[in-house]
Scaffold this active site. Structure first.
Site, PDB file in Angstrom:
ATOM      1  N   THR A   1       3.528  -5.798  -9.053  1.00 16.56           N
ATOM      2  CA  THR A   1       2.668  -5.532 -10.270  1.00 16.56           C
ATOM      3  C   THR A   1       1.710  -6.477 -10.507  1.00 16.56           C
ATOM      4  O   THR A   1       0.565  -6.208 -10.918  1.00 16.56           O
ATOM      5  CB  THR A   1       3.865  -5.269 -11.504  1.00 16.56           C
TER       6      THR A   1
ATOM      7  N   ASN B   1       5.844   6.878  -4.241  1.00 15.16           N
ATOM      8  CA  ASN B   1       7.117   5.967  -4.596  1.00 15.16           C
ATOM      9  C   ASN B   1       7.918   7.391  -4.983  1.00 15.16           C
ATOM     10  O   ASN B   1       9.367   7.359  -5.067  1.00 15.16           O
ATOM     11  CB  ASN B   1       6.925   5.494  -5.763  1.00 15.16           C
TER      12      ASN B   1
ATOM     13  N   GLN C   1       6.317   1.053  -0.849  1.00  9.81           N
ATOM     14  CA  GLN C   1       7.431   1.906  -0.466  1.00  9.81           C
ATOM     15  C   GLN C   1       7.287   2.000   1.196  1.00  9.81           C
ATOM     16  O   GLN C   1       8.333   2.544   1.753  1.00  9.81           O
ATOM     17  CB  GLN C   1       7.217   3.374  -1.013  1.00  9.81           C
TER      18      GLN C   1
ATOM     19  N   HIS D   1      11.824  -6.817  -2.946  1.00 14.54           N
ATOM     20  CA  HIS D   1      12.844  -5.964  -3.329  1.00 14.54           C
ATOM     21  C   HIS D   1      13.038  -4.668  -3.009  1.00 14.54           C
ATOM     22  O   HIS D   1      13.929  -4.056  -2.775  1.00 14.54           O
ATOM     23  CB  HIS D   1      13.292  -6.154  -4.744  1.00 14.54           C
TER      24      HIS D   1
ATOM     25  N   CYS E   1       9.725   2.572 -12.797  1.00 10.18           N
ATOM     26  CA  CYS E   1       8.834   1.679 -13.830  1.00 10.18           C
ATOM     27  C   CYS E   1       8.112   2.658 -14.957  1.00 10.18           C
ATOM     28  O   CYS E   1       7.422   2.253 -15.383  1.00 10.18           O
ATOM     29  CB  CYS E   1       7.772   1.234 -12.857  1.00 10.18           C
TER      30      CYS E   1
END
Length: 392
Positions: free
Chosen positions: A82, A165, A193, A215, A335
Site C-alpha cells: 500500500t 487478488n 499475489q 506478508h 482490504c
C-alpha cells in the site's frame, strides 16, 4: 516449530484457507526476524551493531532482487504494497535532477483498492481500463486510452496487477507493457499475489516498477518493496527527512521485518502440490454443484486460488457457516473494510452477483482433508438452497 494449519483459537481447531489475504509466517521468516530483533543497533549507525543491521538489510535486498530479476540498487524497501503504491501513484517524478510529470493515471478495473484509489492523482486525472469476463485487460481499449492521452498532450502512468487478488487471474503484462511504452508511458505492476507463486522477472514482464508485500509470501507484516527496472526515473518521495533507502524512503528501516522478507524471498515452495489441490477441489465443486460459477476459470490463474459463486447462496451466509465450522476463507479482498457482499472485481468482469462470492486460497501447508472440510459445508449450503427452492 512449523506453522500448523489446524491451529487453535480458544479451544477450537481452525483450518486456514485465506493465503491471499496473508500467508502464514514461514519458520525461516520467524527465525530470521527474531534473530535480528534481538540485535541492538540502527542500520544507519557506523558501529558494529549498526553494521550488523545494515548487512541484514543488504542481504535481503540482494535476495529480493534475485527473486524478481532486478538490480540490487533498484530495490527500495517500504512498509508494504500500500505504501509502495502510494509512493508510485504520483504525477511528480524526477529523471536525475530534472522534474518529470505524468498527467494521466490509468488503472485496471480489477485492481486492488490501494491502486484504484488513485494515489496522489486528482480524481479527474484517473481513468479505469475495462476488463473482459475473465478479468483480463481489454488491450484495444487500453491502447485507445493511451492514444487519447497522447492526443491531449498527456504523459500516461499505468498501473496493472500481474495476478488478481480475488480471482487469481494472470494478466498478459508483456503485451500491456509494449502498448504502454509505445505511448511513452510508465508501467507499474502489482505482483503482491504473484510473488513466490509464479516465476518473476521484471525485464521479461516489461514493467518499469513492481510492488509487493512480505506478508503475502509468508513474511512479517510491515515490510514491502518497490522494484525498478531502470535507474533514472523515480517518484517524488512521500516520506522525507532522512537519507535511508538512498533518500527515496526516509525513516529508520524495519530491519527485522526486512531481513525476514529476504529470507522468504530466497525460500522455494512446492507449487505442484498446490496446483493438485486446486484442481481436485474445483473438480469436486463442479461435480457437486453443477451450476457453480468459478470466476476467471477460462483464463490462466494462480494455482492456489478459487473464487466461486453458488447462485442463490449469499457470500455473507457462506462466510458465517465456514467460520462457525472452523474454516477461514474470504469473500474477496481483505482490504475492503471487512465488508461482505458485492465484489467490485466481479462487477468489473460483468457479473451481476449481488450475493458476492467466496475465495478459497491455500498454500503449501494445506492438505486434501482441509478441502474436504470445505466441501462438506458447501454440500450443506447447496442442500439448504435446494430445499428453499422446492418450497418457494
Amino acid at each position: 516449530m512449523a506453522f500448523r494449519l489446524k491451529h487453535e483459537i480458544g479451544m477450537k481447531k481452525r483450518i486456514y484457507l485465506d493465503y491471499n489475504a496473508s500467508a502464514p509466517v514461514l519458520p525461516v521468516a520467524r527465525d530470521t526476524f527474531l534473530a535480528i530483533l534481538e540485535t541492538p543497533g540502527n542500520a544507519s549507525s557506523v558501529h558494529r551493531e549498526g553494521q550488523a543491521q545494515r548487512r541484514a538489510i543488504e542481504t535481503a535486498r540482494r535476495n529480493v532482487a534475485s527473486l524478481t530479476g532486478a538490480k540490487t540498487d533498484n530495490i527500495v524497501f517500504t512498509s508494504g504494497a500500500t505504501e509502495s503504491a502510494a509512493s508510485l501513484l504520483t504525477p511528480e517524478w524526477t529523471m536525475g535532477r530534472a522534474p518529470i510529470r505524468y498527467d494521466q493515471l490509468i488503472v485496471g478495473a480489477t485492481e486492488h483498492p490501494c491502486v484504484k484509489a488513485g494515489g496522489q492523482f486528482a480524481a479527474d486525472d484517473v481513468a479505469v481500463s475495462p476488463v473482459d469476463q475473465n478479468g483480463l485487460i481489454k488491450l484495444p481499449e487500453l491502447e485507445a486510452q493511451l492514444a487519447s492521452a497522447n492526443e491531449a498532450g498527456k504523459r500516461p502512468l499505468v498501473a496493472i496487477q500481474l495476478a488478481n487478488n480475488e480471482t487469481g487471474v494472470i494478466q498478459n503484462i508483456s503485451d500491456i507493457a509494449q502498448a504502454v511504452h509505445n505511448a511513452g508511458g510508465f508501467l507499474i505492476v502489482d505482483v503482491a499475489q504473484a510473488a513466490g507463486r509464479i516465476p518473476l522477472d521484471i525485464l521479461a514482464l516489461g514493467a518499469d516498477a513492481l510492488i509487493l508485500s512480505a506478508h503475502k509470501m509468508g513474511g512479517i507484516k510491515g515490510a514491502g518493496v518497490i522494484i525498478y527496472s531502470g535507474e533514472l526515473l523515480r517518484p517524488k518521495p512521500i516520506l522525507i527527512g532522512g537519507g535511508q533507502e538512498k533518500g527515496f524512503r526516509a525513516g529508520t528501516e524495519n530491519a527485522a521485518a526486512i531481513a525476514a522478507f529476504g529470507a522468504v524471498a530466497a525460500h522455494t515452495q512446492d507449487r505442484t502440490h498446490i496446483k493438485s489441490l486446486r484442481d481436485a477441489f474445483e473438480a469436486g465443486l463442479t461435480s457437486m454443484v453443477p451450476d457453480i460459477i468459478i470466476h476467471g476459470s477460462s483464463a490462466k490463474r494462480l494455482d492456489n486460488t478459487t473464487f466461486f459463486s453458488i447462485p442463490g447462496v449469499k457470500a455473507e451466509t457462506a462466510m458465517i457457516a465456514f467460520d462457525l465450522d472452523g474454516i477461514a476463507v474470504s469473500s474477496g479482498s481483505a482490504c475492503s473494510s471487512g465488508k461482505v457482499g458485492r465484489s467490485a472485481v466481479l462487477e468489473a468482469m460483468g457479473y451481476d452477483e449481488a450475493g458476492g462470492a467466496i475465495r478459497v486460497s491455500f498454500g503449501p501447508h494445506n492438505i486434501a482433508s482441509d478441502l474436504d472440510a470445505v466441501m462438506e459445508i458447501i454440500a450443506k449450503l447447496d442442500d439448504r438452497r435446494i430445499r428453499v427452492t422446492q418450497t418457494a
